[in-house]
Design a protein around this motif. Structure first.
Motif, short mmCIF file in Angstrom:
data_model
loop_
_atom_site.label_atom_id
_atom_site.label_comp_id
_atom_site.label_asym_id
_atom_site.label_seq_id
_atom_site.Cartn_x
_atom_site.Cartn_y
_atom_site.Cartn_z
N GLU A 1 -11.07 21.83 -75.40
CA GLU A 1 -10.43 20.61 -75.87
C GLU A 1 -8.94 20.63 -75.59
OE1 GLU A 1 -11.45 17.83 -77.21
OE2 GLU A 1 -13.49 18.14 -77.94
N LEU A 2 -8.40 19.47 -75.27
CA LEU A 2 -7.00 19.34 -74.84
C LEU A 2 -5.98 19.80 -75.88
CD1 LEU A 2 -5.10 18.42 -72.62
CD2 LEU A 2 -5.28 16.10 -73.51
N PRO A 3 -6.13 19.53 -77.19
CA PRO A 3 -5.09 19.96 -78.14
C PRO A 3 -4.80 21.45 -78.10
CG PRO A 3 -6.55 18.40 -79.19
CD PRO A 3 -7.18 18.73 -77.85
N TYR A 4 -5.78 22.27 -77.73
CA TYR A 4 -5.54 23.71 -77.67
C TYR A 4 -4.62 24.07 -76.51
CZ TYR A 4 -9.20 23.97 -81.13
OH TYR A 4 -9.93 23.80 -82.28
N LEU A 5 -4.77 23.39 -75.39
CA LEU A 5 -3.88 23.62 -74.25
C LEU A 5 -2.47 23.17 -74.58
CD1 LEU A 5 -3.34 24.43 -71.35
CD2 LEU A 5 -4.25 22.21 -70.62
N VAL A 6 -2.33 22.02 -75.25
CA VAL A 6 -1.01 21.54 -75.67
C VAL A 6 -0.36 22.56 -76.60
CG1 VAL A 6 0.22 19.73 -76.90
CG2 VAL A 6 -1.65 19.13 -75.37
N HIS A 7 -1.14 23.14 -77.49
CA HIS A 7 -0.61 24.15 -78.41
C HIS A 7 -0.05 25.34 -77.64
CE1 HIS A 7 -0.34 26.72 -81.99
NE2 HIS A 7 -0.83 27.67 -81.22
N TRP A 8 -0.72 25.77 -76.59
CA TRP A 8 -0.22 26.89 -75.80
C TRP A 8 1.14 26.59 -75.20
CZ3 TRP A 8 -5.14 28.51 -72.60
CH2 TRP A 8 -6.05 29.15 -73.45
N ASP B 1 -13.28 12.20 -72.72
CA ASP B 1 -12.67 12.01 -71.40
C ASP B 1 -12.43 13.39 -70.79
OD1 ASP B 1 -12.34 9.17 -71.61
OD2 ASP B 1 -10.59 9.50 -72.86
N THR B 2 -12.71 13.52 -69.51
CA THR B 2 -12.35 14.73 -68.77
C THR B 2 -11.05 14.46 -68.02
OG1 THR B 2 -14.65 15.37 -68.51
CG2 THR B 2 -13.06 16.39 -67.02
N LEU B 3 -10.06 15.32 -68.23
CA LEU B 3 -8.72 15.08 -67.71
C LEU B 3 -8.27 16.25 -66.83
CD1 LEU B 3 -7.44 13.90 -71.14
CD2 LEU B 3 -7.48 12.41 -69.15
N TYR C 1 -9.62 19.72 -68.87
CA TYR C 1 -9.82 19.76 -70.31
C TYR C 1 -10.37 18.42 -70.77
CZ TYR C 1 -7.70 24.25 -71.44
OH TYR C 1 -7.45 25.59 -71.57
N THR C 2 -10.94 18.41 -71.96
CA THR C 2 -11.48 17.17 -72.51
C THR C 2 -10.69 16.75 -73.74
OG1 THR C 2 -13.07 18.33 -73.92
CG2 THR C 2 -13.81 17.69 -71.72
N SER D 1 -10.38 27.23 -77.82
CA SER D 1 -11.54 26.39 -78.09
C SER D 1 -12.61 26.64 -77.05
CB SER D 1 -11.14 24.91 -78.07
OG SER D 1 -12.29 24.09 -78.01
N ASP D 2 -13.84 26.90 -77.50
CA ASP D 2 -14.95 27.04 -76.57
C ASP D 2 -15.31 25.71 -75.92
OD1 ASP D 2 -15.15 29.73 -77.18
OD2 ASP D 2 -16.64 29.41 -78.76
N GLN D 3 -14.87 24.61 -76.55
CA GLN D 3 -15.15 23.28 -76.01
C GLN D 3 -14.12 22.82 -74.98
OE1 GLN D 3 -15.44 23.82 -79.55
NE2 GLN D 3 -17.55 24.27 -78.96
#
Length: 206
Positions: free
Chosen positions: A116-123, A173-175, A163-164, A112-114
């Motif tokens: 976004e957190l779900p993409y990191l979770v997917h990894w 939210d920035t996390l 990530y957001t 994700s260019d944004q």
């Protein structure tokens, strides 16, 4: 490009809502609060019924509450804390996956260019590499999305990035996110354990 599962994305966001609320829950009330068995506490659990089981944490300063939902197993990491008599716990949500070393069918590489957190979770949950080794997993995170290397040792690698997540109302939210990679032996077999720790922002005490 492959799509992320909407139900899991929603569940993750709901669990983070719970993590934010957990900052205000006293240590001896955390388990019943997550299961909806203590309605007198404030703030109320924002997603009653999402957590279906809570395992007692081991005795120690940092408490790890392994919880089950209809889809996954997660861990809430709570560092009990008080500021001037006000409960102000430090809280993180952990997503984990254990991989056996060797060849496998890799998960799709979704980015994700944004940021976004779900993409990191997917990894973490669907590691996009075909040959799983400690070094290959470490190298994947080292070369993607600008992670900073916090630790690199033979027994542990840790990466940091921000990530957001986008809430239902559109606010973001920035996390702070930490990916921890550990080589382990399980029943005589080599495994690689991935932990994603998502830290929620500390509560502001006026």
């Amino acid at each position: 490009m492959a799509q992320l599962q909407t139900t899991q994305t929603t569940e993750l966001s709901d669990l983070l809502d719970i993590a934010y609320a957990l900052r205000s829950i006293e240590q001896n009330q955390i388990e019943p609060w997550m299961l909806g068995k203590n309605e007198l506490l404030r703030p109320k659990n924002p997603h009653l019924g999402l957590v279906t089981a809570v395992r007692m944490p081991v005795i120690g300063v940092e408490k790890h509450y392994e919880v089950e939902t209809p889809n996954e197993t997660y861990t809430f990491i709570v560092m009990p804390n008080e500021d001037d008599g006000i409960t102000n716990n430090k809280v993180a949500l952990r997503v984990s996956k254990t991989y056996h070393e060797g060849q496998r069918t890799p998960g799709a590489f979704i980015k994700s260019d944004q940021h976004e957190l779900p993409y990191l979770v997917h990894w973490v949950k669907n590691l996009p590499i075909a040959d799983v080794t400690y070094e290959n997993a470490r190298e994947f995170f080292a070369r993607n999305n600008g992670f900073e290397t916090e630790v690199r040792r033979p027994e542990l690698s840790t990466f940091y990035d921000q990530y957001t997540r986008t809430r239902a109302d559109g606010t973001k939210d920035t996390l702070d996110c930490y990916v921890r990679i550990e080589p382990k032996r399980k029943n005589g077999e080599k495994t690689v354990i991935l932990h994603l720790d998502i830290e929620v922002a500390p509560k502001k005490i006026k």
